[in-house]
Scaffold this active site. Structure first.
Site, mmCIF file in Angstrom:
data_model
loop_
_atom_site.group_PDB
_atom_site.id
_atom_site.type_symbol
_atom_site.label_atom_id
_atom_site.label_comp_id
_atom_site.label_asym_id
_atom_site.label_seq_id
_atom_site.Cartn_x
_atom_site.Cartn_y
_atom_site.Cartn_z
ATOM 1 N N SER A 1 34.867 33.447 41.824
ATOM 2 C CA SER A 1 36.364 32.558 41.863
ATOM 3 C C SER A 1 36.244 31.371 42.759
ATOM 4 O O SER A 1 36.852 30.324 42.598
ATOM 5 C CB SER A 1 37.681 33.471 41.578
ATOM 6 O OG SER A 1 37.122 34.397 40.805
ATOM 7 N N TYR B 1 28.089 43.763 45.337
ATOM 8 C CA TYR B 1 28.876 43.151 44.175
ATOM 9 C C TYR B 1 27.683 43.133 43.209
ATOM 10 O O TYR B 1 26.845 42.414 43.217
ATOM 11 C CB TYR B 1 29.074 41.897 44.743
ATOM 12 C CG TYR B 1 29.905 40.847 43.571
ATOM 13 C CD1 TYR B 1 30.080 41.252 42.378
ATOM 14 C CD2 TYR B 1 30.434 39.271 43.858
ATOM 15 C CE1 TYR B 1 30.842 40.465 41.557
ATOM 16 C CE2 TYR B 1 31.194 39.038 42.970
ATOM 17 C CZ TYR B 1 31.343 39.385 41.901
ATOM 18 O OH TYR B 1 31.914 38.257 41.164
ATOM 19 N N LYS C 1 31.871 46.499 43.744
ATOM 20 C CA LYS C 1 32.374 45.721 42.542
ATOM 21 C C LYS C 1 31.621 45.820 41.526
ATOM 22 O O LYS C 1 30.472 44.991 41.719
ATOM 23 C CB LYS C 1 32.647 44.393 43.166
ATOM 24 C CG LYS C 1 33.356 43.339 42.215
ATOM 25 C CD LYS C 1 34.063 42.116 43.056
ATOM 26 C CE LYS C 1 33.757 40.968 42.204
ATOM 27 N NZ LYS C 1 34.538 40.920 40.902
ATOM 28 N N SER D 1 31.085 44.518 38.193
ATOM 29 C CA SER D 1 31.685 43.466 37.069
ATOM 30 C C SER D 1 30.717 43.729 36.007
ATOM 31 O O SER D 1 30.853 42.741 34.893
ATOM 32 C CB SER D 1 31.335 42.041 37.900
ATOM 33 O OG SER D 1 32.370 41.941 38.816
ATOM 34 N N ASP E 1 38.105 41.887 34.097
ATOM 35 C CA ASP E 1 39.853 42.239 33.895
ATOM 36 C C ASP E 1 40.220 42.577 32.812
ATOM 37 O O ASP E 1 41.229 43.410 32.736
ATOM 38 C CB ASP E 1 40.241 40.544 34.518
ATOM 39 C CG ASP E 1 39.834 40.139 35.698
ATOM 40 O OD1 ASP E 1 39.057 40.821 36.259
ATOM 41 O OD2 ASP E 1 40.179 38.891 35.834
ATOM 42 N N GLU E 2 39.531 42.156 31.504
ATOM 43 C CA GLU E 2 39.868 42.349 30.112
ATOM 44 C C GLU E 2 39.856 43.879 29.915
ATOM 45 O O GLU E 2 40.372 44.437 29.201
ATOM 46 C CB GLU E 2 38.989 41.769 29.122
ATOM 47 C CG GLU E 2 38.627 40.239 29.352
ATOM 48 C CD GLU E 2 37.685 39.956 30.375
ATOM 49 O OE1 GLU E 2 37.393 40.783 31.353
ATOM 50 O OE2 GLU E 2 36.877 38.925 30.144
#
Ligand SMILES: CC(=O)N[C@H](C=O)[C@@H](O)[C@H](O)[C@H](O)CO
Ligand SMILES: CC(=O)C(=O)O
Length: 313
Positions: free
Chosen positions: A52, A140, A168, A170, A195-196
């Site tokens: 981001s 990550y 993290k 993802s 996030d979903e």
């Protein structure tokens, strides 16, 4: 080194967006303003220079400027995790040293990008960064963008070091997320990436979340997290579904970050447009984004009121 106190790494971390001036240069004052805007939202901290934050679209010098600005502005009140992933190990090491000098709380990195790398190469890449400073390191893992699939054996090899305090995650498999948690143990932080499915990740063992859409609605993710901690799963699900209808719409724009940054501008926080090749939104999108912003604010309002009511009695 003993395993450190990791409580400051639990909870909700905004994956902070880039902040440029009108010419597209990193703007110190805008970085500061954006960082400051998250202080009273309930989040634990910021994850900066990541996907981001467009870290990989910026030069090392620009990334350092962002780190310095964020630390100067909120370093004392928020936990700051710096993404130092870069194409070359050398650059990541340089960023690790800089992050430590500036008092950040941890560093984190994706595997190197572009080249198809062996497990041994990724291990070496991460290990050099881990060794470069005394800061805690957070892996990550984002296979859908890096193309690197982190196996449990390599994960365990890296995670068993005291300095490595978290991952993290993802990738979208909550089963794999749960395996990371099971294999690394209690005192290891697993962050939900997608996030979903924040609620899904939390239910399967994630200790917190780092996300790219948190930046326009941090209060909502804090609230889902709070519901989970109070065992209010029905409420948590209801809110996650509301969040998802927002995310679904954000993903319809030319770039997620372009849409999010435009929404912030509607709230008086200017961060410029994302750096190419990430596309900005176009003027024809302004109206629908204005409506989306109003809807997000309404949901935030609704859930902040709940909080106030609870506090009153
Ligand atoms: C693939 C990707 O970029 N994942 C992000 C972080 O891990 C998420 O925060 C997403 O931006 C978000 O879930 C929207 O799809
Ligand atoms: C999207 C996300 O979590 C990041 O900025 O790395």
């Amino acid at each position: 080194m003993e395993k450190m106190d990791i409580n400051k790494f639990r909870g909700i971390f905004v994956a902070m967006y880039s902040a440029y001036d009108e010419e597209g240069e990193v703007s110190i004052s805008r970085v500061k303003e954006l960082a400051r805007s998250y202080v009273h939202t309930g989040v634990r901290g910021l994850y900066i220079c990541g996907s981001s934050g467009e870290g990989i679209l910026q030069t090392a010098e620009e990334r350092k400027k962002v780190v310095e600005a964020v630390m100067d502005e909120v370093g004392k009140v928020l936990t700051v995790i710096v993404h130092i992933g870069a194409n070359s190990t050398r650059e990541s090491v340089e960023l690790a040293i800089h992050a430590e000098k500036n008092g950040t709380d941890a560093v984190s990195a994706v595997p190197a990008i572009y080249y198809r790398l062996s497990e041994k190469a990724v291990e070496t890449h991460w290990q050099k960064m881990i060794n470069a400073s005394s800061l805690p390191f957070i892996i990550y893992n984002i296979p859908q963008t890096t193309g690197f699939h982190l196996t449990q054996p390599l994960f365990m090899k890296i995670a068993k070091q005291d300095k490595v305090i978290g991952i993290k995650m993802s990738g979208e498999s909550v089963f794999e997320l749960q395996q990371f948690k099971a294999n690394a143990g209690k005192e290891f932080i697993v962050y939900n990436g997608p996030d979903e499915q924040f609620l899904g990740g939390r239910m399967m063992g994630a200790d917190g979340g780092i996300g790219g859409t948190y930046g326009v609605m941090p209060e909502l993710f804090c609230k889902v997290d709070a519901f989970i901690m109070e065992n209010k799963f029905k409420e948590a699900q209801e809110l996650q579904f509301k969040i998802n209808s927002i995310i679904k719409r954000l993903l319809d724009y030319p770039s997620l970050y372009g849409a999010c940054k435009y929404i912030l501008s509607l709230r008086g926080i200017d961060t410029g447009v994302p750096r190419l090749p990430l596309l900005p939104v176009s003027p024809t999108d302004y109206q629908s984004l204005t409506m989306l912003n109003e809807e997000i604010l309404k949901v935030i309002q609704e859930y902040t009121n709940i909080k106030e009511k609870e506090m009153m009695g």
